[in-house]
Scaffold this active site. Sequence first.
Site, PDB file in Angstrom:
ATOM      1  N   LYS A  96       0.829  -1.205   0.000  1.00 51.03           N
ATOM      2  CA  LYS A  96       0.000   0.000   0.000  1.00 51.03           C
ATOM      3  C   LYS A  96       0.864   1.256   0.000  1.00 51.03           C
ATOM      4  O   LYS A  96       0.567   2.227  -0.698  1.00 51.03           O
ATOM      5  CB  LYS A  96      -0.935  -0.014   1.215  1.00 51.03           C
ATOM      6  CG  LYS A  96      -2.022  -1.076   1.125  1.00 51.03           C
ATOM      7  CD  LYS A  96      -2.702  -1.323   2.463  1.00 51.03           C
ATOM      8  CE  LYS A  96      -3.689  -2.480   2.351  1.00 51.03           C
ATOM      9  NZ  LYS A  96      -4.266  -2.892   3.641  1.00 51.03           N
ATOM     10  N   GLN A 149      -5.060  -1.769   9.739  1.00 46.98           N
ATOM     11  CA  GLN A 149      -4.728  -3.051   9.121  1.00 46.98           C
ATOM     12  C   GLN A 149      -5.247  -4.195   9.976  1.00 46.98           C
ATOM     13  O   GLN A 149      -4.926  -4.297  11.159  1.00 46.98           O
ATOM     14  CB  GLN A 149      -3.214  -3.174   8.931  1.00 46.98           C
ATOM     15  CG  GLN A 149      -2.775  -4.429   8.208  1.00 46.98           C
ATOM     16  CD  GLN A 149      -3.285  -4.482   6.767  1.00 46.98           C
ATOM     17  OE1 GLN A 149      -3.234  -3.500   6.050  1.00 46.98           O
ATOM     18  NE2 GLN A 149      -3.785  -5.632   6.366  1.00 46.98           N
ATOM     19  N   ASP A 167     -11.772   2.391   4.133  1.00 52.22           N
ATOM     20  CA  ASP A 167     -12.013   0.945   4.105  1.00 52.22           C
ATOM     21  C   ASP A 167     -13.504   0.620   4.048  1.00 52.22           C
ATOM     22  O   ASP A 167     -13.885  -0.528   3.814  1.00 52.22           O
ATOM     23  CB  ASP A 167     -11.388   0.285   5.340  1.00 52.22           C
ATOM     24  CG  ASP A 167     -10.317  -0.732   4.969  1.00 52.22           C
ATOM     25  OD1 ASP A 167     -10.139  -0.994   3.765  1.00 52.22           O
ATOM     26  OD2 ASP A 167      -9.657  -1.264   5.872  1.00 52.22           O
TER      27      ASP A 167
END
Length: 343
Positions: A120, A164, A187
């Site tokens: 990422k 994460q 997200d």
Amino acid sequence: MATVWHQWIRKSIQSSSTLRAVHTLKVDPSQPMLKSPPLISLDLPDVWTSNVMDFDPPSIGECSNERRARVIDGKLMAEKIRAGIAGEVIRMKESIGKVPGLAVILVGHRRDSQTYVRNKRKACEEAGIKFAMAILPDSCTKDEVCEALSSFNGNPSVHGILVQLPLPDHLDEEKILNLVSLEKDVDGFHPLNMGNLAMRGREPLFIPCTPKGCIELLVRSGVDIMGKKAVRHHATVSTVHALTSNPEQITREADIVISAAGVPNLVRGTWLKPGAVVIDVGTCPVEDPNSEHGYRLMGDVCYEEAVMVASAITPVPGGVGPMTIAMLLVNTLNSAKRAFNFH
């Protein structure tokens, strides 16, 4: 689409920001970043008019006994999308002197999570998006994670925040994710985003990156979703989970199979309908001393068997993973545009 679910229920901030010139991405502002339509546009009457869309590559046909499945190259598709993002970031910087910013919170030292975050970060740097990261130990407290979240929530240069997953068992994942600012929830896990996603006629600020990426892969591959036994987009949905008594039979009826179980080789060739399209979301780290990082990634689908039955399939790695990251960058860019009122 049969969606295979088999996951069991889980139970010193270092920050850096990097803005690099785009060297590895070929910017093409004439190309649209996404080809899948917004959700709100899908809330239409049951009677649809015919519509011809410009797919890339051409439509997938039924596979024959003499032909292996076509590989859906998520890496190549994602590269095209990231090139479009890079062009938009350049335009934003030249117009208003601002760029998007993404912040990631990484807890613990899981090797697969470290790999995902590393990818990422690299994608952000190549697209010109600023990147910041908070790294916390496995033993950190909820308050320490919340402090990092609060810092990023209040930072105007951060437009997207990602925690994460998975988190260590002692941390309440739900409560932590709920603390992410709605406007920075790239997200798509905030309750309001999830609620709007589930309700007809609503459009969430952000759609979760992995399912968004799966739809984009199908659309760009020329797969006609509407009316098929598949996921959303006016398809007939079947969900297979750990307690389903006949998963093989249900999956074998699907035109499109999306597997996100986290179990290596769970879906065998005998589970698949001939000519089905297979999207393998599974990323299972398997010990491999010969690999650079000491492990390799395997998918949920037994690739060697499925490729002889399906008409098209995503590889692992190189399929859903790169597209998920591309969708994360799209969400971050859109968040920055919204914050700056930039069109």
